[in-house]
Design an enzyme around this catalytic site. Structure first.
Site, PDB file in Angstrom:
ATOM      1  N   HIS A 209       0.795  -1.230   0.000  1.00 26.57           N
ATOM      2  CA  HIS A 209       0.000   0.000   0.000  1.00 26.57           C
ATOM      3  C   HIS A 209       0.824   1.276   0.000  1.00 26.57           C
ATOM      4  O   HIS A 209       0.299   2.369  -0.136  1.00 26.57           O
ATOM      5  CB  HIS A 209      -0.952   0.035   1.204  1.00 26.57           C
ATOM      6  CG  HIS A 209      -0.267   0.404   2.480  1.00 26.57           C
ATOM      7  ND1 HIS A 209       0.585  -0.443   3.128  1.00 26.57           N
ATOM      8  CD2 HIS A 209      -0.297   1.536   3.205  1.00 26.57           C
ATOM      9  CE1 HIS A 209       1.045   0.150   4.217  1.00 26.57           C
ATOM     10  NE2 HIS A 209       0.543   1.347   4.288  1.00 26.57           N
TER      11      HIS A 209
HETATM   12  N1  UDP Z   1      -4.390  -4.854   8.383  1.00 29.26           N
HETATM   13  C1  UDP Z   1      -5.648  -5.396   8.488  1.00 29.26           C
HETATM   14  N2  UDP Z   1      -6.289  -5.778   7.339  1.00 29.26           N
HETATM   15  C2  UDP Z   1      -5.736  -5.654   6.107  1.00 29.26           C
HETATM   16  C3  UDP Z   1      -4.429  -5.131   6.018  1.00 29.26           C
HETATM   17  C4  UDP Z   1      -3.782  -4.715   7.170  1.00 29.26           C
HETATM   18  O1  UDP Z   1      -6.181  -5.535   9.578  1.00 29.26           O
HETATM   19  O2  UDP Z   1      -6.377  -6.008   5.117  1.00 29.26           O
HETATM   20  C5  UDP Z   1      -3.716  -4.417   9.603  1.00 29.26           C
HETATM   21  C6  UDP Z   1      -2.365  -5.041   9.835  1.00 29.26           C
HETATM   22  O3  UDP Z   1      -2.487  -6.254  10.486  1.00 29.26           O
HETATM   23  C7  UDP Z   1      -1.662  -3.991  10.683  1.00 29.26           C
HETATM   24  C8  UDP Z   1      -2.238  -2.719  10.179  1.00 29.26           C
HETATM   25  O4  UDP Z   1      -3.444  -3.041   9.511  1.00 29.26           O
HETATM   26  O5  UDP Z   1      -1.978  -4.140  12.043  1.00 29.26           O
HETATM   27  C9  UDP Z   1      -1.230  -2.109   9.271  1.00 29.26           C
HETATM   28  O6  UDP Z   1      -1.775  -1.141   8.551  1.00 29.26           O
HETATM   29  P1  UDP Z   1      -1.144  -0.627   7.201  1.00 29.26           P
HETATM   30  O7  UDP Z   1      -0.342  -1.689   6.592  1.00 29.26           O
HETATM   31  O8  UDP Z   1      -2.266  -0.050   6.443  1.00 29.26           O
HETATM   32  O9  UDP Z   1      -0.247   0.594   7.700  1.00 29.26           O
HETATM   33  P2  UDP Z   1       1.238   0.743   8.225  1.00 29.26           P
HETATM   34  O10 UDP Z   1       1.445  -0.193   9.363  1.00 29.26           O
HETATM   35  O11 UDP Z   1       2.159   0.494   7.081  1.00 29.26           O
HETATM   36  O12 UDP Z   1       1.320   2.159   8.677  1.00 29.26           O
END
Ligand code: UDP
Length: 361
Positions: A209
């Protein structure tokens, strides 16, 4: 009773906030008001987390989304300021590195309200990442900086925080508490493994993403080439972020991997527990892989969670097709020892106690 305002807006923030909100509710010493900026707003990017994790309903929903960085941050700032003037809290709490984080802390600081940054001190040292800019600015105007790792504390020391009045503390990673607490619930409530006909330890979980990957057709194509190659050996399940979905369509990228809609936290935990390996550019998922004892191939050139790479739990491959495939093979052939404790536990309680001391001071 003391009052805090929590400003959140993006998926990873809901997960982190769920931990602290539960403790705040249990302790009954602080009133928590939640402002949801609306940055993530779909049912499966927002509502599902509030329901599953029983996060208190936001008192304010600002509905600011689908705008450029400047417009989004600016509108949030204006709306959060109005709300803070009305609520007059003892502190504002923000999480992570999104536009909601920066807008929340900036609005509070200018109103002379105490500010708390959870997940402080992380650095990728890549100023092209909007997240890096948000982190650095948020840290600089926070009064309490809750760091997840010693590396994060050291980053702040190097930036001169010893000479500033901010309180810098190492509490550990709040996402560890979320995994510990919700793991039993996910086993009970989620049936995603059987629904998708998956075999335990025989599939790869992938997410993509980050703008640096999604907004570059060459990189996105290179990543999906690798995933398609891996798919010939093992099923690849990819819950698709709305931005990635849009970009796959725009760049006409075709893939054989199993694309599914974004999943809730319980489904995500079950996918993590049962997969054999994770391929991702997510920050949160890198650690959740480690918490669930799964190696992680990171689709980035650098990471804020450098200890995962240093100890061999994760590997950085960027969008290089060959490196992605090679790392998948390497991890498939080796047994990784996950016994080392990198991120602590009972982190939410430590953060809670520090916030209480800050607002009672
Ligand atoms: N997550 C979720 N469902 C999804 C994809 C990610 O629950 O379909 C959760 C994942 O387990 C983690 C969080 O969302 O806890 C991470 O979010 P993301 O990857 O969007 O953001 P980042 O951590 O990179 O800021």
């Amino acid at each position: 009773m003391k009052k805090i305002v929590t400003v959140l807006g993006a998926r990873p923030q809901f997960i982190k906030a769920a931990v602290l909100s539960r403790i705040i509710k249990e302790m009954s010493e602080i009133e928590e008001i939640i402002i949801h900026t609306g940055q993530h707003f779909d049912e499966n990017m927002s509502d599902v987390f509030f329901q599953e994790m029983q996060i208190p309903k936001p008192k304010y929903n600002l509905n600011v989304n689908n705008l450029s960085h400047g417009a989004m941050t600016g509108r949030m700032l204006e709306e959060i300021e109005k709300t803070l003037v009305k609520e007059n809290p003892d502190a504002v709490v923000v999480y992570g590195d999104t536009n909601s984080t920066l807008a929340g802390v900036l609005a509070a600081k200018k109103l002379h309200i105490k500010t708390v940054h959870i997940e402080a001190g992380l650095r990728s040292f890549n100023m092209k990442m909007p997240e890096e800019v948000n982190r650095i600015l948020t840290d600089r105007i926070s009064d309490l900086l809750s760091c997840p790792t010693q590396t994060a504390v050291n980053n702040l020391k190097l930036e001169g925080y010893d000479n500033l009045s901010a309180i810098v503390e190492k509490h550990g990673d709040i996402m560890k508490d979320a995994v510990d607490f919700y793991s039993d619930f996910s086993s009970e409530k989620s049936s995603i493994i059987s629904n998708l006909n998956l075999t335990r330890s025989n599939f790869v979980l992938a997410t993509i993403h980050r703008q640096e990957n999604t907004n570059d057709s060459k990189k996105l194509n290179a990543i999906f080439n690798a995933l398609d190659n891996i798919y010939l050996k093992k099923p690849v399940i990819l819950p698709l972020h709305p931005r990635t979905k849009e970009k796959l369509k725009e760049y006409k990228v075709k893939t054989k991997v199993k694309l599914i809609d974004p999943v809730g936290y319980f489904d995500m935990l079950e996918l993590l527990k049962n997969c054999s390996l994770v391929i991702t550019d997510s920050g949160g998922l890198q650690k959740e892989s480690y918490f669930n004892k799964k190696p992680c191939v990171v689709l980035r050139e650098e990471t804020e969670w450098s200890e995962l790479v240093n100890y061999g739990y994760a590997t950085l491959v960027g969008s290089n097709t060959k490196k992605i495939i090679q790392s998948f093979s390497d991890f498939s052939l080796t047994q990784t020892d996950f016994s080392r404790d990198l991120y602590g536990s009972n982190v939410g309680e430590k953060i809670y106690n520090s916030i209480l001391s800050l607002i009672e001071a």
